[in-house]
Design a protein around this motif. Structure first.
Motif, PDB file in Angstrom:
ATOM      1  N   ALA A 219       0.839  -1.208   0.000  1.00 48.18           N
ATOM      2  CA  ALA A 219       0.000   0.000   0.000  1.00 48.18           C
ATOM      3  C   ALA A 219       0.869   1.252   0.000  1.00 48.18           C
ATOM      4  O   ALA A 219       0.513   2.273  -0.602  1.00 48.18           O
ATOM      5  CB  ALA A 219      -0.923  -0.012   1.215  1.00 48.18           C
ATOM      6  N   LEU A 220       2.029   1.177   0.658  1.00 50.22           N
ATOM      7  CA  LEU A 220       2.914   2.333   0.734  1.00 50.22           C
ATOM      8  C   LEU A 220       3.487   2.683  -0.630  1.00 50.22           C
ATOM      9  O   LEU A 220       3.560   3.860  -1.001  1.00 50.22           O
ATOM     10  CB  LEU A 220       4.048   2.053   1.725  1.00 50.22           C
ATOM     11  CG  LEU A 220       5.084   3.166   1.914  1.00 50.22           C
ATOM     12  CD1 LEU A 220       4.463   4.374   2.601  1.00 50.22           C
ATOM     13  CD2 LEU A 220       6.266   2.643   2.734  1.00 50.22           C
ATOM     14  N   VAL A 221       3.892   1.680  -1.403  1.00 52.86           N
ATOM     15  CA  VAL A 221       4.522   1.935  -2.697  1.00 52.86           C
ATOM     16  C   VAL A 221       3.511   1.933  -3.842  1.00 52.86           C
ATOM     17  O   VAL A 221       3.835   2.336  -4.954  1.00 52.86           O
ATOM     18  CB  VAL A 221       5.635   0.910  -2.977  1.00 52.86           C
ATOM     19  CG1 VAL A 221       6.721   1.008  -1.927  1.00 52.86           C
ATOM     20  CG2 VAL A 221       5.094  -0.503  -3.036  1.00 52.86           C
ATOM     21  N   GLY A 222       2.283   1.459  -3.589  1.00 53.61           N
ATOM     22  CA  GLY A 222       1.237   1.522  -4.606  1.00 53.61           C
ATOM     23  C   GLY A 222       1.435   0.570  -5.759  1.00 53.61           C
ATOM     24  O   GLY A 222       1.043   0.873  -6.887  1.00 53.61           O
ATOM     25  N   GLU A 223       2.049  -0.583  -5.519  1.00 53.91           N
ATOM     26  CA  GLU A 223       2.308  -1.557  -6.575  1.00 53.91           C
ATOM     27  C   GLU A 223       1.831  -2.941  -6.161  1.00 53.91           C
ATOM     28  O   GLU A 223       1.648  -3.217  -4.967  1.00 53.91           O
ATOM     29  CB  GLU A 223       3.816  -1.591  -6.888  1.00 53.91           C
ATOM     30  CG  GLU A 223       4.324  -0.279  -7.448  1.00 53.91           C
ATOM     31  CD  GLU A 223       5.834  -0.166  -7.455  1.00 53.91           C
ATOM     32  OE1 GLU A 223       6.319   0.951  -7.669  1.00 53.91           O
ATOM     33  OE2 GLU A 223       6.520  -1.185  -7.229  1.00 53.91           O
ATOM     34  N   GLU A 224       1.661  -3.791  -7.148  1.00 49.76           N
ATOM     35  CA  GLU A 224       1.227  -5.149  -6.856  1.00 49.76           C
ATOM     36  C   GLU A 224       2.304  -5.903  -6.084  1.00 49.76           C
ATOM     37  O   GLU A 224       3.491  -5.778  -6.397  1.00 49.76           O
ATOM     38  CB  GLU A 224       0.922  -5.891  -8.158  1.00 49.76           C
ATOM     39  CG  GLU A 224      -0.252  -5.315  -8.935  1.00 49.76           C
ATOM     40  CD  GLU A 224      -0.397  -5.952 -10.310  1.00 49.76           C
ATOM     41  OE1 GLU A 224      -1.323  -6.750 -10.492  1.00 49.76           O
ATOM     42  OE2 GLU A 224       0.434  -5.645 -11.176  1.00 49.76           O
ATOM     43  N   PRO A 225       1.933  -6.692  -5.087  1.00 41.26           N
ATOM     44  CA  PRO A 225       2.915  -7.535  -4.395  1.00 41.26           C
ATOM     45  C   PRO A 225       3.364  -8.650  -5.326  1.00 41.26           C
ATOM     46  O   PRO A 225       2.749  -8.907  -6.363  1.00 41.26           O
ATOM     47  CB  PRO A 225       2.136  -8.076  -3.201  1.00 41.26           C
ATOM     48  CG  PRO A 225       0.705  -8.065  -3.654  1.00 41.26           C
ATOM     49  CD  PRO A 225       0.568  -6.868  -4.546  1.00 41.26           C
ATOM     50  N   PRO A 226       4.452  -9.339  -4.991  1.00 45.13           N
ATOM     51  CA  PRO A 226       4.909 -10.441  -5.856  1.00 45.13           C
ATOM     52  C   PRO A 226       3.895 -11.572  -5.901  1.00 45.13           C
ATOM     53  O   PRO A 226       3.013 -11.680  -5.045  1.00 45.13           O
ATOM     54  CB  PRO A 226       6.216 -10.880  -5.191  1.00 45.13           C
ATOM     55  CG  PRO A 226       6.134 -10.387  -3.793  1.00 45.13           C
ATOM     56  CD  PRO A 226       5.314  -9.134  -3.831  1.00 45.13           C
ATOM     57  N   ALA A 227       4.027 -12.405  -6.916  1.00 42.90           N
ATOM     58  CA  ALA A 227       3.138 -13.553  -7.073  1.00 42.90           C
ATOM     59  C   ALA A 227       3.215 -14.460  -5.853  1.00 42.90           C
ATOM     60  O   ALA A 227       4.274 -14.617  -5.240  1.00 42.90           O
ATOM     61  CB  ALA A 227       3.515 -14.330  -8.331  1.00 42.90           C
ATOM     62  N   ARG A 228       2.088 -15.061  -5.515  1.00 43.09           N
ATOM     63  CA  ARG A 228       2.033 -15.989  -4.378  1.00 43.09           C
ATOM     64  C   ARG A 228       1.858 -17.428  -4.829  1.00 43.09           C
ATOM     65  O   ARG A 228       2.044 -18.352  -4.056  1.00 43.09           O
ATOM     66  CB  ARG A 228       0.894 -15.590  -3.438  1.00 43.09           C
ATOM     67  CG  ARG A 228       1.104 -14.255  -2.729  1.00 43.09           C
ATOM     68  CD  ARG A 228      -0.190 -13.693  -2.208  1.00 43.09           C
ATOM     69  NE  ARG A 228      -1.093 -13.358  -3.308  1.00 43.09           N
ATOM     70  CZ  ARG A 228      -2.297 -12.810  -3.155  1.00 43.09           C
ATOM     71  NH1 ARG A 228      -2.757 -12.551  -1.944  1.00 43.09           N
ATOM     72  NH2 ARG A 228      -3.044 -12.518  -4.204  1.00 43.09           N
ATOM     73  N   SER A 229       1.461 -17.627  -6.071  1.00 42.61           N
ATOM     74  CA  SER A 229       1.220 -18.979  -6.583  1.00 42.61           C
ATOM     75  C   SER A 229       1.781 -19.080  -7.993  1.00 42.61           C
ATOM     76  O   SER A 229       2.089 -18.066  -8.635  1.00 42.61           O
ATOM     77  CB  SER A 229      -0.278 -19.280  -6.609  1.00 42.61           C
ATOM     78  OG  SER A 229      -0.930 -18.455  -7.576  1.00 42.61           O
ATOM     79  N   CYS A 230       1.883 -20.310  -8.489  1.00 42.42           N
ATOM     80  CA  CYS A 230       2.377 -20.514  -9.847  1.00 42.42           C
ATOM     81  C   CYS A 230       1.459 -19.868 -10.868  1.00 42.42           C
ATOM     82  O   CYS A 230       1.918 -19.334 -11.887  1.00 42.42           O
ATOM     83  CB  CYS A 230       2.532 -22.009 -10.124  1.00 42.42           C
ATOM     84  SG  CYS A 230       3.867 -22.801  -9.182  1.00 42.42           S
ATOM     85  N   GLY A 231       0.169 -19.882 -10.604  1.00 39.41           N
ATOM     86  CA  GLY A 231      -0.772 -19.262 -11.528  1.00 39.41           C
ATOM     87  C   GLY A 231      -0.573 -17.761 -11.612  1.00 39.41           C
ATOM     88  O   GLY A 231      -0.582 -17.181 -12.705  1.00 39.41           O
ATOM     89  N   GLU A 232      -0.410 -17.109 -10.472  1.00 40.63           N
ATOM     90  CA  GLU A 232      -0.160 -15.671 -10.470  1.00 40.63           C
ATOM     91  C   GLU A 232       1.155 -15.354 -11.161  1.00 40.63           C
ATOM     92  O   GLU A 232       1.263 -14.359 -11.892  1.00 40.63           O
ATOM     93  CB  GLU A 232      -0.146 -15.128  -9.039  1.00 40.63           C
ATOM     94  CG  GLU A 232      -1.512 -15.037  -8.389  1.00 40.63           C
ATOM     95  CD  GLU A 232      -1.453 -14.347  -7.033  1.00 40.63           C
ATOM     96  OE1 GLU A 232      -0.351 -13.923  -6.624  1.00 40.63           O
ATOM     97  OE2 GLU A 232      -2.502 -14.231  -6.386  1.00 40.63           O
ATOM     98  N   LEU A 233       2.165 -16.173 -10.936  1.00 37.95           N
ATOM     99  CA  LEU A 233       3.464 -15.963 -11.581  1.00 37.95           C
ATOM    100  C   LEU A 233       3.307 -15.991 -13.098  1.00 37.95           C
ATOM    101  O   LEU A 233       3.832 -15.116 -13.808  1.00 37.95           O
ATOM    102  CB  LEU A 233       4.440 -17.040 -11.123  1.00 37.95           C
ATOM    103  CG  LEU A 233       5.879 -16.898 -11.619  1.00 37.95           C
ATOM    104  CD1 LEU A 233       6.607 -15.794 -10.868  1.00 37.95           C
ATOM    105  CD2 LEU A 233       6.636 -18.227 -11.459  1.00 37.95           C
TER     106      LEU A 233
END
Length: 804
Positions: A219-233
């Motif tokens: 929330a501080l940097v306003g960007e998506e967090p890294p992928a958490r699953s293989c599908g998100e990756l």
């Protein structure tokens, strides 16, 4: 001491060491249970001890200590094996006797392999004192005197060693992990996050630049967090591929346009298709697409990348019948409609070619593009800038020599977001700092194995915004410039772009490899101490590590990646995060000097340097990483890069000053002024067209030196101009003009970009192919510690590097 007492003492010592140390410098080797219970691991005789515990480890020795191997030298011949393993027992005993037998205790075999001898061992210390390997060999050698010494308990089953050769070929571990896994599979920890202060303390590989989590608070940097699953990756990577690779995809980005279809640096397909007129040709050649790629130093791919020819409707012809090089893309609206406008992508500097037939260059995605002449493309297209003099934009020189650029000019990066502020640091930053000069773009496929980015570790690797620095949208004109909208676009796309870049793999070496020689090179790379006694290395010893190539560049061999003497965890395989002090590495200092304290302090306010994180906990501070408050006692310098795909990454050093790996390893063989070979023109076009560097492997690649073939130029020969490029009276010294320019560029960061000769003639374009190591920022010096290698060792190292 009588033989029985000696054997009892040896047995007691061996049992104690085995119980206390396990396999120490090698691997955990659990005993295998007997059928019906009991311990089958107890060794009852010398024959069993040899066959199950000692002989498997002799394969490591056999790599070099065979006729013709690196151990086949007067001293090394006292311990020799052969290709026939059936002779190992006899040869080992003969070697023991040749080295003094029972009169020499411990035997020199043990002293050399444990690193305790007064003489250096190129194979390092594979059997550290107290390890299972040492204890079991000691028991066997004692068994030559008293067979009872071979009786060991708890030995376990036969030793199984990891292979010496093998490579992940870069990319990020997550993509290997997810291969064949369902989309819902959770991702493991990022291996780069293991690179924290204290990591690998006292071990063979040294780290002094650490991972920073810029997205601990998304929330501080306003960007998506890294992928958490293989599908998100996979989803992030697919989105990023469309954005950065382009190839006419919906969602493709381009320089200073974001994903807009008419950014102010885009140009029309008609402009591109008509460039042949500026080449002085009478008609559009039938091989125009290939000639354009050759002229501007770009690569053609087999993947379709369309543009419309004059008179074609791109939306009625699936984008058009032309084929753009990888660095250009036709832009499309959000609804998928082709625009007929062409934009430039990051692949202009980051995707070169290695291999190719007579009709096309094969694009190598993610490599530094050592082919590129971006100023020439800028000059002849105008990149959409319909301004007076736009046809001579080569005056804004982003590169003095074909294949190099200065895209990482810190002053330009800051100006992109127009957040210049008056201060003492600003004055020094913009007007009195050195210019970074010529740079060779590092390979993207190494991003998953670095904790910091750029040649000097200027930013944390998790500072993703800089990946899209040249995509920041400036809409139809640079003024008015909506900073809020532009930076919001970067925030929205940073994660996808970075994930795509991390997915890229280095290409496998396509030619034959001498595996036996490569295995010798693997041992040298990971184990040879270049500062060992007797080598008289001319440079100071680094602060940590074991003095090997791996100490700086990381571990690649499975054998060493699983050795706890090298890495805290095998997950650190391939990770390189050692910023070698400027004066120790000794390479051209212009880039490091340009990133001075004023640049660091001023830069921490810049959008690309994550100012939201500055001032917080140090392990989350993603501002410029070389400012004194963060680096402490660590001296500024150059990051030793991971070496995946190094065969395809020529030329070498951060400025591209050395044409091949042999020159890196042998400083005396580096040419002062040189030129890579150009591709031959078609017979009917010779003398009429400009050709780029030859990327045909059979014709232009040198496997022995590991790099592209080149011609060394004498002063005044082949385009090297006397008193401009060189001094006929002293060809190793800069000319008076060069010394004057170095004084100017070394004290002002902006003047380096100003007038160069307009690229109006083929002769001037050809002169840009000359690499002059006497010019500012292009020095070939440094890496002097490799002088201690023999030519035989250099050949073995080169053969090993082909496998990475």
């Amino acid at each position: 001491m009588s033989p029985p007492l000696r054997s009892a003492a040896a047995l007691a010592l061996a049992a104690l060491l085995l119980a206390g140390c396990g396999s120490a410098g090698n691997y955990d080797l659990p005993a295998e249970p007997k059928p019906g219970g009991g311990d089958t691991g107890a060794v009852k005789d010398c024959a069993t001890l040899f066959s199950t515990r000692v002989q498997p480890r002799l394969d490591y020795c056999r790599t070099c200590h065979v006729p013709g191997g690196l151990g086949d030298v007067p001293d090394g011949r006292l311990f020799q094996l052969g290709s026939d393993r059936a002779q190992d027992a006899a040869k080992l005993k003969a070697s023991w006797e040749a080295l003094g037998g029972a009169a020499s205790t411990p035997s020199r075999i043990l002293r050399m392999a444990s690193g305790t001898d007064t003489r250096s061992h190129s194979g390092g210390a594979p059997w550290p004192t107290g390890s299972a390997a040492y204890v079991e060999m000691a028991a066997l050698l004692q068994g030559y005197v008293d067979p009872a010494a071979c009786q060991l308990g708890g030995g376990g089953g036969s030793v199984e060693e990891q292979p010496l050769l093998g490579s992940a070929r870069g990319g990020h571990y997550w993509f290997d992990f997810c291969a064949g896994q369902p989309d819902a599979t959770p991702l493991p920890a990022d291996p780069r996050s293991l690179i924290r202060p204290g990591v690998n303390a006292g071990k063979a590989v040294y780290f002094n630049a650490y991972w920073k989590d810029c997205h601990a608070d998304p929330a501080l940097v306003g960007e998506e967090p890294p992928a958490r699953s293989c599908g998100e990756l996979r989803e992030f990577a697919a989105r990023g591929e469309a954005l950065i690779l382009g190839n006419g995809a919906t969602g493709a980005g381009s320089f200073f346009a974001g994903t807009d279809t008419d950014g102010f640096l885009s140009f029309s397909a008609d402009t591109y298709a008509s460039l042949w007129k500026k080449w002085g040709l009478r008609a559009r050649p039938d091989n125009f697409d290939r000639l354009a790629a050759e002229r501007y130093g770009l690569s053609l791919s087999s993947a379709r990348n369309p543009y419309p020819l004059p008179g074609e409707d791109p939306n009625a012809s699936d984008g058009g019948s032309g084929q753009l090089p990888t660095a250009l893309t036709q832009l499309r609206a959000a609804d998928g409609r082709y625009s007929g406008s062409i934009g430039v992508t990051c692949h202009a500097c980051h995707s070169g070619a290695a291999g190719g037939d007579a009709e096309a260059r094969n694009a190598v995605l993610g490599n530094g593009n050592s082919l590129s002449d971006f100023p020439l493309l800028l000059n002849e297209t105008g990149l959409g800038l319909n301004l007076p003099g736009a046809g001579s934009l080569s005056a804004i020189s982003v590169g003095k020599t074909r294949g190099t650029n200065n895209a990482l000019a810190l002053q330009i990066i800051v100006l992109l977001t127009l957040d210049a502020q008056l201060s003492a640091e600003a004055f020094q930053f913009f007007f009195t700092a050195p210019n970074g000069g010529s740079l060779d773009a590092p390979a993207w496929w190494n991003m998953g194995h670095r904790a910091v980015k750029f040649q000097d570790g200027f930013l944390a690797m998790d500072a993703l915004r800089s990946d899209l620095g040249f995509f920041i949208p400036m809409m139809d004109a640079p003024i008015p410039f909506d900073t809020a909208a532009a930076t919001a676009w970067v925030r929205a796309h940073a994660r996808a772009g970075d994930t795509y870049l991390m997915s890229l793999k280095a290409p496998a070496y396509p030619l034959a490899v001498d595996r036996a020689l490569a295995e010798q090179g693997a041992i040298l790379f990971h184990a040879k101490d270049l500062w060992a006694a007797g080598l008289d290395n001319p440079t100071p010893r680094p602060a940590g590590g074991n003095g090997s190539c791996a100490s700086c560049h990381g571990v690649y061999s499975p054998r060493y990646a699983h050795d706890p003497a090298y890495l805290d965890s095998p997950a650190l395989e391939g990770q390189a995060s050692y910023i070698v002090p400027r004066d120790l590495i000794g390479t051209d200092p212009a880039r490091v000097d340009s990133d001075n304290e004023a640049a660091e302090v001023y830069g921490k306010k810049d959008f690309f340097a994550y100012p939201e994180t500055v001032g917080g906990p140090e392990h989350l501070d993603c501002g410029p990483q070389n400012r004194s408050e963060l680096r402490g006692s660590r001296a500024p310098g150059y990051l030793a890069p991971p070496l995946y795909g190094v065969w395809a990454s020529a030329p070498y050093f951060h400025n591209g000053a050395v044409p091949d790996v042999w020159g890196v390893l042998d400083p005396n063989s580096r040419p002062a002024i040189w030129r890579r070979l150009s591709a031959p023109a078609r017979a009917d076009q010779q003398g009429q067209v400009v050709m780029g560097y030859d990327s045909d492997l059979a014709r232009a690649y040198d496997p022995a030196r590991l790099g592209w073939k080149y011609e060394a130029l004498a002063c005044g020969v082949g385009g090297a101009l006397p008193y401009v490029d060189c001094d006929p009276g002293d060809p190793e010294a800069p000319t008076l003009l060069q010394r004057l320019l170095s004084g100017i560029h070394g004290n002002n960061p902006l003047l380096w970009y100003l007038p160069t000769p307009p690229l109006m003639t083929s002769a001037e374009i050809e002169r840009r192919k000359i690499y002059n190591t006497l010019a500012y920022s292009q020095g070939r010096q440094g890496h002097e510690f490799s002088r201690v290698l023999s030519d035989a060792e250099r050949r073995a190292l080169i053969e090993y590097l082909k496998t990475l």
